[in-house]
Design a protein around this motif. Structure first.
Motif, PDB file in Angstrom:
ATOM      1  N   VAL A 158       1.150 -13.644   9.051  1.00 52.52           N
ATOM      2  CA  VAL A 158       1.922 -13.044   9.568  1.00 52.52           C
ATOM      3  C   VAL A 158       2.627 -11.972   7.852  1.00 52.52           C
ATOM      4  N   ASP A 159       3.065 -12.535   7.317  1.00 57.27           N
ATOM      5  CA  ASP A 159       4.566 -12.039   6.201  1.00 57.27           C
ATOM      6  C   ASP A 159       2.803 -12.023   5.166  1.00 57.27           C
ATOM      7  N   GLU A 160       1.647 -12.881   5.006  1.00 58.08           N
ATOM      8  CA  GLU A 160       0.912 -12.226   4.399  1.00 58.08           C
ATOM      9  C   GLU A 160       0.047 -11.278   5.184  1.00 58.08           C
ATOM     10  N   LEU A 161      -0.194 -10.486   6.221  1.00 57.33           N
ATOM     11  CA  LEU A 161      -0.756  -9.791   6.319  1.00 57.33           C
ATOM     12  C   LEU A 161      -0.451  -8.565   6.428  1.00 57.33           C
ATOM     13  N   GLU A 162       1.327  -9.034   6.233  1.00 59.80           N
ATOM     14  CA  GLU A 162       2.233  -7.085   6.316  1.00 59.80           C
ATOM     15  C   GLU A 162       2.312  -7.039   4.870  1.00 59.80           C
ATOM     16  N   ARG A 163       2.131  -8.371   3.224  1.00 59.09           N
ATOM     17  CA  ARG A 163       1.970  -8.479   2.055  1.00 59.09           C
ATOM     18  C   ARG A 163       0.567  -7.028   2.133  1.00 59.09           C
ATOM     19  N   LEU A 170      -6.115  -2.640  -4.944  1.00 59.87           N
ATOM     20  CA  LEU A 170      -6.548  -2.574  -6.139  1.00 59.87           C
ATOM     21  C   LEU A 170      -5.480  -2.840  -7.076  1.00 59.87           C
ATOM     22  N   THR A 171      -4.103  -1.996  -7.297  1.00 59.29           N
ATOM     23  CA  THR A 171      -3.560  -2.072  -8.485  1.00 59.29           C
ATOM     24  C   THR A 171      -2.677  -3.856  -8.041  1.00 59.29           C
ATOM     25  N   GLY A 172      -2.245  -4.040  -6.843  1.00 61.31           N
ATOM     26  CA  GLY A 172      -1.240  -5.036  -6.037  1.00 61.31           C
ATOM     27  C   GLY A 172      -0.179  -4.177  -5.743  1.00 61.31           C
ATOM     28  N   VAL A 173       0.899  -3.305  -6.303  1.00 57.91           N
ATOM     29  CA  VAL A 173       2.069  -2.502  -6.189  1.00 57.91           C
ATOM     30  C   VAL A 173       1.597  -1.530  -4.473  1.00 57.91           C
ATOM     31  N   ALA A 174       2.549  -1.398  -4.514  1.00 53.09           N
ATOM     32  CA  ALA A 174       2.932  -0.695  -2.593  1.00 53.09           C
ATOM     33  C   ALA A 174       2.154   0.316  -2.855  1.00 53.09           C
ATOM     34  N   ASN A 175       1.540  -0.006  -1.542  1.00 53.15           N
ATOM     35  CA  ASN A 175       0.658   1.609  -1.333  1.00 53.15           C
ATOM     36  C   ASN A 175       1.348   2.630  -0.637  1.00 53.15           C
ATOM     37  N   ARG A 242       1.206   3.180  -5.778  1.00 52.36           N
ATOM     38  CA  ARG A 242       0.282   3.587  -5.942  1.00 52.36           C
ATOM     39  C   ARG A 242       0.689   4.691  -4.681  1.00 52.36           C
ATOM     40  N   TYR A 243       0.031   6.396  -5.147  1.00 52.38           N
ATOM     41  CA  TYR A 243       0.220   6.818  -3.687  1.00 52.38           C
ATOM     42  C   TYR A 243      -0.835   7.313  -3.260  1.00 52.38           C
ATOM     43  N   GLY A 244      -1.709   7.610  -4.427  1.00 55.24           N
ATOM     44  CA  GLY A 244      -2.841   8.028  -4.048  1.00 55.24           C
ATOM     45  C   GLY A 244      -3.819   8.473  -5.764  1.00 55.24           C
ATOM     46  N   GLY A 245      -5.101   7.875  -5.193  1.00 52.59           N
ATOM     47  CA  GLY A 245      -5.712   8.197  -7.128  1.00 52.59           C
ATOM     48  C   GLY A 245      -4.856   7.978  -7.918  1.00 52.59           C
ATOM     49  N   ASP A 246      -4.777   8.886  -9.164  1.00 51.13           N
ATOM     50  CA  ASP A 246      -4.143   8.007 -10.333  1.00 51.13           C
ATOM     51  C   ASP A 246      -2.892   8.537 -10.014  1.00 51.13           C
ATOM     52  N   PHE A 248       0.870   7.703  -9.680  1.00 53.20           N
ATOM     53  CA  PHE A 248       2.111   6.825  -8.823  1.00 53.20           C
ATOM     54  C   PHE A 248       3.736   7.206  -8.534  1.00 53.20           C
ATOM     55  N   VAL A 249       4.249   6.516  -7.542  1.00 48.27           N
ATOM     56  CA  VAL A 249       5.957   5.679  -7.669  1.00 48.27           C
ATOM     57  C   VAL A 249       6.321   5.364  -7.797  1.00 48.27           C
ATOM     58  N   VAL A 250       7.474   6.154  -8.397  1.00 45.37           N
ATOM     59  CA  VAL A 250       8.642   4.433  -8.480  1.00 45.37           C
ATOM     60  C   VAL A 250      10.149   4.833  -7.526  1.00 45.37           C
ATOM     61  N   LEU A 251      10.641   4.062  -6.531  1.00 43.96           N
ATOM     62  CA  LEU A 251      11.931   4.513  -5.429  1.00 43.96           C
ATOM     63  C   LEU A 251      12.833   3.737  -6.858  1.00 43.96           C
TER      64      LEU A 251
END
Length: 342
Positions: A158-163, A170-175, A242-246, A248-251
């Motif tokens: 479940v943790d892996e599916l949630e991750r 592609l990038t490994g950061v949050a979608n 990654r917010y979309g395309g190229d 990115f966002v950082v909160l």
């Protein structure tokens, strides 16, 4: 021992006449003589106790007491059923034998011989129930352990599916979905506790040209470089995505506009250096828009991102490769403007 098979009994009795009567009584009841007779505790302990279903022992033996024999036998085989045979005047010792681990006792009085087969059957039944309970307990423990393992595996799955559901493949950061869910939570916390919250909107400059000239594989690599630079420069409480395309966002919770701009500058410089090292001659950089609660005064979580995007657009308009921090108009708070921070 099957219920259709006569039990194998070890008889510990130093009186030969009594021993003979006990053997005959058991043989008559079970239809076969399966009694091994020994005269002393020492001889009893020289037997292979695993071959016997039950032990019948006198309390008074020529080389020791039946109580000592109980201790000795149970130290060798802790599950063996032991029934003590005692005289009328030794009931206290018989009770001691029970406390030590004997199953039962028979009092030598009256027609006690006729009760011995029934006592043997009763205590063998108790022994078999104990063995069955032990097996069931072991099976239950094994089942519970298997369930614990399966639950742990399920939790990991479940943790892996949630991750995976929260991660850009592609990038490994949050979608984007995870960014938006996190934004709602962090915005609500910041408003409730009166803390600041910065949002950095980042866009790669000239990415389309780079992608067209180098190919999609290198374009993907550039996006991965951007994600790595973000991850390295973010705190544990920050959420890069990654917010979309190229884009990115950082909160960044608990982050002032000044600190947000400083982090943005560090990200920009490191990314440019990384690109130049990997692709000499390339000038691909990034533009960054910054919005925060204290300076941008958004009315909602979504508006915080929209204002950061407005600042990013202004950065692009001013020539790219720069950082713009959004500031709300003091006289007209509903009409935001973008101001570049030097």
């Amino acid at each position: 021992m099957s219920e259709h098979v006569a039990p194998q009994v070890l008889l510990v009795e130093d009186d030969m006449d009594t021993a003979a009567l006990v053997r005959v009584t058991l043989a008559n009841h079970f239809g076969v003589d399966r009694v091994t007779h020994v005269n002393s505790a020492g001889e009893a302990m020289r037997q292979d106790l695993s071959e016997f279903d039950l032990v019948l022992s006198d309390l008074n033996l020529p080389d020791g007491s039946g109580l000592e024999l109980i201790d000795a036998m149970l130290s060798v085989r802790m599950d063996i059923p032991i029934v003590m045979v005692t005289s009328e005047g030794a009931l206290e010792k018989a009770n001691q034998a029970i406390r030590k681990g004997a199953y039962d006792y028979v009092v030598k009085a009256g027609d006690y011989l006729f009760s011995i087969p029934l006592v043997v059957e009763k205590n063998l039944a108790i022994w078999q129930m104990k063995l069955q309970n032990m097996r069931l307990h072991q099976e239950l423990e094994q089942t519970l352990e298997e369930l614990r393992i399966k639950n742990h595996q399920l939790e990991e799955a479940v943790d892996e599916l949630e991750r995976q559901a929260a991660t850009d493949p592609l990038t490994g950061v949050a979608n984007r979905r995870h960014i938006e869910a996190t934004l709602e939570r962090t915005y609500a916390e910041a408003v409730r506790y009166g803390t600041d919250l910065a949002c950095l909107m980042i866009d790669l400059d000239a990415f389309k040209q780079f992608n067209d000239s180098r190919g999609h594989i290198h374009g993907d690599r550039l996006l991965q470089m951007m994600a790595k630079v973000l991850t390295v420069n973010c705190r544990r409480c920050d959420v890069p995505g990654r917010y979309g395309g190229d884009e990115f966002v950082v909160l960044m919770p608990h982050t002032t506009p000044t600190v947000g701009q400083q982090v943005g500058r560090r990200i920009m410089n490191q990314f440019v250096g990384t690109v130049r090292a990997a692709y000499p001659g390339e000038t691909c950089g990034i533009s960054i828009g910054v919005a925060c609660l204290s300076l941008s005064r958004p009315a909602s979580a979504d508006q915080l991102v929209a204002l950061a995007d407005r600042a990013l657009y202004e950065a692009k308009q001013q020539g790219k490769g720069r950082i713009v921090v959004h500031m709300a108009e003091q006289s007209q708070p509903d009409i935001p403007r973008a101001a570049q921070q030097v």
